[in-house]
Design a protein around this motif. Structure first.
Motif, mmCIF file in Angstrom:
data_model
loop_
_atom_site.group_PDB
_atom_site.id
_atom_site.type_symbol
_atom_site.label_atom_id
_atom_site.label_comp_id
_atom_site.label_asym_id
_atom_site.label_seq_id
_atom_site.Cartn_x
_atom_site.Cartn_y
_atom_site.Cartn_z
ATOM 1 N N CYS A 1 0.835 -1.207 0.000
ATOM 2 C CA CYS A 1 0.000 0.000 0.000
ATOM 3 C C CYS A 1 0.870 1.257 0.000
ATOM 4 C CB CYS A 1 -0.963 0.000 1.183
ATOM 5 S SG CYS A 1 -0.193 0.261 2.792
ATOM 6 N N GLN A 2 2.031 1.208 0.667
ATOM 7 C CA GLN A 2 2.943 2.355 0.678
ATOM 8 C C GLN A 2 3.553 2.569 -0.703
ATOM 9 O OE1 GLN A 2 5.259 0.741 3.973
ATOM 10 N NE2 GLN A 2 4.913 2.668 5.064
ATOM 11 N N ILE A 3 3.908 1.500 -1.369
ATOM 12 C CA ILE A 3 4.472 1.593 -2.715
ATOM 13 C C ILE A 3 3.467 2.228 -3.665
ATOM 14 C CG2 ILE A 3 5.282 0.243 -4.692
ATOM 15 C CD1 ILE A 3 6.436 -1.760 -2.596
ATOM 16 N N LEU A 4 2.219 1.807 -3.588
ATOM 17 C CA LEU A 4 1.173 2.379 -4.448
ATOM 18 C C LEU A 4 0.936 3.853 -4.133
ATOM 19 C CD1 LEU A 4 -1.405 -0.545 -4.490
ATOM 20 C CD2 LEU A 4 0.084 0.215 -6.355
ATOM 21 N N ARG A 5 0.930 4.197 -2.835
ATOM 22 C CA ARG A 5 0.705 5.586 -2.430
ATOM 23 C C ARG A 5 1.826 6.487 -2.936
ATOM 24 N NH1 ARG A 5 -0.981 4.088 2.492
ATOM 25 N NH2 ARG A 5 1.058 4.377 3.433
ATOM 26 N N LYS A 6 3.080 6.020 -2.802
ATOM 27 C CA LYS A 6 4.219 6.811 -3.272
ATOM 28 C C LYS A 6 4.184 6.975 -4.789
ATOM 29 C CE LYS A 6 7.566 6.201 0.360
ATOM 30 N NZ LYS A 6 8.928 6.619 0.497
ATOM 31 N N ALA A 7 3.830 5.919 -5.509
ATOM 32 C CA ALA A 7 3.760 5.985 -6.969
ATOM 33 C C ALA A 7 2.682 6.970 -7.410
ATOM 34 C CB ALA A 7 3.494 4.603 -7.552
ATOM 35 N N GLU A 8 1.570 6.978 -6.736
ATOM 36 C CA GLU A 8 0.474 7.897 -7.084
ATOM 37 C C GLU A 8 0.874 9.341 -6.803
ATOM 38 O OE1 GLU A 8 -3.108 9.453 -8.371
ATOM 39 O OE2 GLU A 8 -2.201 7.500 -8.720
ATOM 40 N N ALA A 9 1.541 9.578 -5.688
ATOM 41 C CA ALA A 9 1.991 10.932 -5.357
ATOM 42 C C ALA A 9 3.019 11.414 -6.380
ATOM 43 C CB ALA A 9 2.589 10.966 -3.955
ATOM 44 N N ALA A 10 3.923 10.545 -6.794
ATOM 45 C CA ALA A 10 4.939 10.910 -7.787
ATOM 46 C C ALA A 10 4.286 11.202 -9.134
ATOM 47 C CB ALA A 10 5.964 9.791 -7.923
ATOM 48 N N ARG A 11 3.250 10.455 -9.475
ATOM 49 C CA ARG A 11 2.555 10.663 -10.750
ATOM 50 C C ARG A 11 1.850 12.018 -10.783
ATOM 51 N NH1 ARG A 11 -2.180 10.522 -12.775
ATOM 52 N NH2 ARG A 11 -3.248 9.816 -10.915
ATOM 53 N N ARG A 12 1.289 12.431 -9.653
ATOM 54 C CA ARG A 12 0.551 13.698 -9.592
ATOM 55 C C ARG A 12 1.460 14.915 -9.475
ATOM 56 N NH1 ARG A 12 -2.664 11.177 -5.402
ATOM 57 N NH2 ARG A 12 -1.421 12.470 -4.043
ATOM 58 N N ARG A 13 2.699 14.727 -9.022
ATOM 59 C CA ARG A 13 3.602 15.852 -8.794
ATOM 60 C C ARG A 13 4.049 16.465 -10.118
ATOM 61 N NH1 ARG A 13 9.332 16.013 -5.486
ATOM 62 N NH2 ARG A 13 9.261 18.249 -5.151
ATOM 63 N N PRO A 14 4.005 17.798 -10.222
ATOM 64 C CA PRO A 14 4.475 18.454 -11.449
ATOM 65 C C PRO A 14 5.970 18.211 -11.661
ATOM 66 C CG PRO A 14 3.292 20.009 -10.043
ATOM 67 C CD PRO A 14 3.477 18.753 -9.254
#
Length: 107
Positions: free
Chosen positions: A23-36
């Motif tokens: 779940c942490q890996i998915l959360r970090k990947a999603e945050a990185a995807r949204r970051r400009p």
């Protein structure tokens, strides 16, 4: 050598010490995807030129005196372009102090 015991993740899963839960890996990947991108955040060519000039005139870390590699914003600019380009808000830091001490202060 003693081993650390497993931990319980916020999602309830048992995870080995030092390992990220799925779940942490998915959360970090999603945050990185949204970051400009860095360029979208203002760190483009103009910043690279200003950074190089600043480090040439301020070559030592403000915290330890070692060679500086990072120009840090003393007060986080949070997208404010005036504060971003305000040279009185810049300080030279070594990578260690930028990535550890300064980040801890901002938290």
């Amino acid at each position: 050598m003693p081993m650390r015991p497993p931990r319980i993740c916020g999602c309830g899963r048992k995870v080995a010490a030092g390992v990220l839960c799925a779940c942490q890996i998915l959360r970090k990947a999603e945050a990185a995807r949204r970051r400009p991108t860095a360029s979208d955040r203002g760190y483009g060519t103009a910043w690279q030129k200003a950074r190089s000039g600043f480090l040439a005139s301020h070559p030592n870390c403000a915290m330890c005196g070692k060679p500086a590699t990072v120009v840090d914003h003393i007060n986080p600019h949070r997208g404010d372009k005036a504060l971003f380009w305000d040279k009185s808000n810049w300080q030279p830091l070594c990578t260690h102090h930028h990535n550890s001490t300064k980040q801890a202060q901002e938290r």
